[in-house]
Scaffold this active site. Structure first.
Site, short mmCIF file in Angstrom:
data_model
loop_
_atom_site.label_atom_id
_atom_site.label_comp_id
_atom_site.label_asym_id
_atom_site.label_seq_id
_atom_site.Cartn_x
_atom_site.Cartn_y
_atom_site.Cartn_z
N GLU A 1 -5.48 -8.27 0.72
CA GLU A 1 -6.06 -8.00 2.04
C GLU A 1 -7.53 -7.66 1.89
O GLU A 1 -7.91 -6.96 0.95
CB GLU A 1 -5.40 -6.80 2.73
CG GLU A 1 -4.09 -7.07 3.37
CD GLU A 1 -3.51 -5.82 4.05
OE1 GLU A 1 -4.28 -4.98 4.53
OE2 GLU A 1 -2.27 -5.71 4.06
N GLU B 1 0.80 -1.23 0.00
CA GLU B 1 0.00 0.00 0.00
C GLU B 1 0.83 1.28 0.00
O GLU B 1 0.73 2.10 0.92
CB GLU B 1 -0.94 0.02 1.20
CG GLU B 1 -2.03 -1.01 1.13
CD GLU B 1 -3.07 -0.86 2.23
OE1 GLU B 1 -2.95 0.07 3.06
OE2 GLU B 1 -4.02 -1.65 2.26
C1 BGC Z 1 -2.77 -2.41 6.01
C2 BGC Z 1 -2.71 -3.26 7.26
C3 BGC Z 1 -3.77 -2.80 8.24
C4 BGC Z 1 -5.13 -2.97 7.58
C5 BGC Z 1 -6.32 -2.61 8.46
C6 BGC Z 1 -4.17 -2.14 5.53
O1 BGC Z 1 -4.25 -0.83 5.05
O2 BGC Z 1 -1.99 -2.99 5.00
O3 BGC Z 1 -1.43 -3.18 7.80
O4 BGC Z 1 -3.71 -3.45 9.46
O5 BGC Z 1 -5.19 -2.15 6.44
O6 BGC Z 1 -6.35 -1.27 8.77
#
Ligand code: BGC
Length: 469
Positions: free
Chosen positions: A373, A165
């Site tokens: 993610e 990111e």
């Molecule tokens: C990040 C993680 C974070 C997750 C939840 C993402 O933007 O890569 O490190 O914990 O979001 O906020």
């Protein structure tokens, strides 16, 4: 409807958020160590990642969780300062190599594919002291670190994310100063950091391509965050244009140079240039790529990795006073629908993911997409029976099935965030994204599955949802 045969099912973590062992076995400090140790309530209750989930010593417990879920993939990140304590290859910490070798070898021995992030927000402090991502010197240093990772682990790791990111980090760390290192640079820092991150990513992709690809046969990309955006009033031209600006400034800002033509979107270039002019800058606050750099950046990703959590409505909001800042450059306001349930900044909008995937398909020539993610949190104290939270995942999987089967999106992997409850940056341990609960009061940091973990294991086993439509 089932997911395509061979679909990848993963869960993700990041080094600083789970490992702990912040000064163990020669690890050097990273910016989050400095930031959290300084206190000042910038993190919930001044919590730190000093111990976190203890994964540095409790890796075997994590492996049990991975096995319990039946994951095909596990995404984790390397702690740069555990491997290279001052960020450079001048000194290599063998203990760090040993740790990640064990993680990688154990995963492979259990039939789990490692998906490795080279850098996830935790810059070595020694590099931050030399200007961090604001300094051009970082490009060369990152490239050498990435080459070191490919050389050391690439015989077994075939899927790489260079930078997690960059769009989030450039904005929240270097523009707003909310993330470590914590110094705001409104209107300039985000662009400068992003510019250097794009070049660093591209350089390391080329290093992989020319030095390692033939032998290692792996794939390299970077992961981009995007909260889907919808115009507040779909009939309003200014709101529709404002929404396009959010997409251009956030997702396309990185994806267009890397996937299409080596350069920023015209919309971003012209807007930052005109705002800068109004503000009396001699030239645009957005740095430019040279022709040579454009050629170097174009085409430097082997798949499209995207991270989705939530959606917002967007409205045009004039920057009347000519204020300096990234959001101000976009001239927008964004907000959730009042009917959406939310925890912190994440609102329950599973349908946004389908729109995002379709946008990527249509804009970026139908690439192979990995969701690296996706998730929904609970607040502390969480409930082990998180049936309501599971609903977010369940509806998300329905949307993914539609994206694949109806929209023809080439989605091949899904990673839930996160395997474990962990250190959620400024929210500390107050926001819990884990499929497994971690008891942070107990020195043994026991892990226990939430209902979501049990349900996710069923989805993985069936390669689909039972009775979904
Ligand atoms: C990040 C993680 C974070 C997750 C939840 C993402 O933007 O890569 O490190 O914990 O979001 O906020």
């Amino acid at each position: 409807m089932a997911f395509p045969a061979g679909f990848g099912w993963g869960a993700a973590t990041a080094a600083y958020q789970v490992e702990g062992g912040w000064d163990a076995d020669g690890r050097g400090p990273c910016v989050w160590d400095t930031f959290t140790h300084q206190g000042g309530e910038r993190v919930f209750k001044n919590q730190t990642g000093d111990v976190a989930c203890g994964s540095y010593t409790l890796w075997e417990e994590d492996l049990k969780c991975i096995k319990q879920l039946g994951l095909t993939h596990y995404r984790f990140s390397l702690s740069w300062s555990r491997l290279l304590p001052d960020g450079t290859t001048g000194f290599i910490n063998q203990k760090g190599i040993d740790y990640y070798n064990k993680v990688i070898n154990d995963l492979l021995a259990h039939g789990v594919t490692p998906l490795v992030t080279i850098y996830h927000f935790d810059l070595p402090q020694a590099l931050e002291d030399q200007g961090g991502w604001l300094s051009e010197a970082i490009i060369d240093i990152f490239d050498r670190y990435a080459q070191f990772c490919f050389r050391t682990f690439g015989d077994r790791v075939k899927q790489w994310i260079t930078i997690n990111e960059p769009n989030t980090y450039a904005l929240i760390a270097y523009e707003m100063g909310i993330f470590a290192p914590g110094v705001p640079h409104p209107g300039t820092g985000g662009y400068q950091a992003a510019h250097n991150m794009i070049k660093a990513h591209a350089r390391s992709w080329h290093s992989y391509n020319s030095l390692f690809r033939r032998e290692q046969k792996g794939m390299v990309s970077l992961s981009l965050f995007f909260g889907w955006s919808e115009p507040a009033d779909p009939n309003s031209v200014p709101d529709r244009e404002a929404t396009m600006r959010v997409i251009s400034f956030t997702l396309d800002f990185f994806a267009k140079p890397i996937f299409i033509d080596g350069d920023y979107p015209e919309l971003v270039k012209s807007r930052v240039a005109s705002m800068s002019k109004k503000q009396g800058y001699p030239s645009s606050r957005l740095p430019e790529f040279t022709e040579e750099e454009k050629k170097m950046i174009k085409g430097t990703a082997d798949f499209f990795a995207v991270q989705y959590y939530t959606t917002r409505f967007v409205k045009y909001q004039e920057n009347k006073k000519g204020e300096l800042g990234f959001i101000q450059d976009m001239e927008i306001d964004y907000f959730p629908d009042p009917s959406w349930k939310g925890v912190g900044w994440i609102y329950f909008v599973p349908w946004g993911i389908r729109k995002l995937l379709k946008y990527i398909k249509d804009t970026y020539n139908n690439p192979v997409i990995y969701i690296t993610e996706n998730g929904f949190p609970q607040r502390d104290p969480p409930s082990l029976d998180d049936t309501q939270r599971w609903e977010y995942f369940r509806q998300t999987f329905q949307e993914l099935l539609r994206a694949i089967h109806v929209d023809g999106v080439n989605l091949q992997l899904y990673c839930a965030w996160s395997l474990l409850d962990n250190f959620e940056w400024n929210d500390g341990y107050n926001t819990r994204f884990g499929l497994f609960h971690v008891d942070f009061e107990d020195p043994a940091r026991p892990r226990a599955p939430y209902t979501s973990a049990k349900e996710y294991a069923k989805v993985i086993k069936n390669n689909g949802l039972e009775g979904s439509s």
